[in-house]
Write a protein that holds these residues in place. Structure first.
Motif, mmCIF file in Angstrom:
data_model
loop_
_atom_site.group_PDB
_atom_site.id
_atom_site.type_symbol
_atom_site.label_atom_id
_atom_site.label_comp_id
_atom_site.label_asym_id
_atom_site.label_seq_id
_atom_site.Cartn_x
_atom_site.Cartn_y
_atom_site.Cartn_z
ATOM 1 N N LEU A 206 1.013 -0.841 0.330
ATOM 2 C CA LEU A 206 0.101 -0.087 -0.111
ATOM 3 C C LEU A 206 1.182 1.255 0.069
ATOM 4 N N ASN A 207 2.127 0.813 -0.104
ATOM 5 C CA ASN A 207 3.150 1.810 -0.086
ATOM 6 C C ASN A 207 2.541 3.059 0.932
ATOM 7 N N ILE A 208 2.672 2.778 1.576
ATOM 8 C CA ILE A 208 3.087 3.336 3.425
ATOM 9 C C ILE A 208 3.993 3.788 3.983
ATOM 10 N N SER A 209 4.608 4.755 4.268
ATOM 11 C CA SER A 209 6.081 5.370 4.321
ATOM 12 C C SER A 209 6.287 6.202 5.461
ATOM 13 N N ARG A 210 7.491 6.483 5.851
ATOM 14 C CA ARG A 210 7.157 7.091 7.154
ATOM 15 C C ARG A 210 6.342 8.342 7.168
ATOM 16 N N CYS A 211 6.805 9.504 6.011
ATOM 17 C CA CYS A 211 5.926 10.555 6.205
ATOM 18 C C CYS A 211 4.529 10.264 6.720
#
Length: 282
Positions: A206-211
């Motif tokens: 799901l492209n869950i990044s640190r941001c």
């Protein structure tokens, strides 16, 4: 929490770096596969060239009717971990396309006396600050230096729920593309059930990044949780309670049955047959 017992190598990785990663997300398996990944090739959900994902057709009602608000997240940690099961995690891309996955496995970390929690003893750090913020705050942290895990704060000081596994519902071609970017070139194509069947896998898919760390899941325009209008509600009989994974070094706290998953679901990361036989899981 999962991955705590290992020393972190780095806290962030620049997009242009080439890194060595461990392909295996299960900390109990010693057979690790080493892969070299050029993160410049990692497909970003915000890239309109990745618009293989269809526009949202899985649900037909309005967003406001489906989205779960602050009241849902404002409940005790164990209760929230169970209530998450059967709900749908949504990731909206910049081009308007959406990725969806039904939550099928969670873990509760109660903070305070829970020695397996990042907030054990009320300890606050720059990394775990989201655990002490309002219920529904997203907590994203790295494990093994590069993999990420997504948690959601609940009622209770320093309490949060780890999202462990999803059943992919919408946007599978893009999920598969993003997972493939982290795997060895020429590796076999993943089955649908393997796209999100682990805490780091679902963040990749799901492209869950640190941001996303410290963002509000109840109001964020790029990621939220919905009711699943296509299936019936989860019954107590459907939920298996088992010990949490990857925290063996925490003694009695490793035995607490605070991992919850949907009985018989193929996307669960690890099935615990012993736990399924216990009284109360029948």
């Amino acid at each position: 929490m999962a991955g705590r017992k290992r020393k972190l190598l780095v806290t962030a990785v620049a997009p242009e770096e080439t890194v060595t990663v461990n392909e295996n997300n299960n900390s109990t398996d010693s057979n690790h596969k080493t892969t070299f990944v050029n993160l410049k090739k990692f497909p970003q959900c915000e890239n309109t060239q990745c618009a293989e994902t269809e526009r949202s057709h899985y649900f037909l009602n309005s967003d406001l009717q489906r989205k779960l608000g602050e009241d849902f997240f404002n409940q005790p940690c164990v209760s929230l971990a169970k209530e998450f099961l059967g709900k749908v995690l949504v990731r909206r891309c910049a081009d308007g396309s959406e990725l969806r996955g039904r939550i099928v496995e969670t873990e509760a970390y109660l903070g305070g006396e829970d020695q397996a929690s990042h907030s054990a003893g009320g300890k606050r750090t720059k990394r775990n600050m989201a655990m002490f913020m309002k219920p529904g705050t997203i907590y994203v942290y790295p494990i093994y230096g590069i993999y990420l895990c997504m948690n959601v704060s609940s009622e209770g000081e320093g309490a949060a729920v780890l999202l462990r596994s999803l059943e992919p519902l919408q946007g599978l071609p893009l999920m598969r593309q993003m997972r493939a970017a982290r795997r060895k070139e020429g590796a076999r194509q993943l089955k649908d059930k393997e796209l999100c069947n682990g805490p780091s896998k679902l963040c990749q898919a799901l492209n869950i990044s640190r941001c996303f760390d410290q963002r509000d899941l109840a109001s964020d325009p790029e990621v939220w949780v919905e009711r699943d209008t296509k299936t019936s509600s989860v019954r107590p009989h459907d939920i298996v309670s088992a010990p949490r994974i990857g925290i063996d070094s925490h003694g009695e706290w490793a035995k607490k049955p605070w991992r919850f998953y949907l009985r018989g679901h193929p996307c669960v990361s690890v099935v615990n047959k012993e736990a399924e036989k216990l009284k109360g899981n029948e």
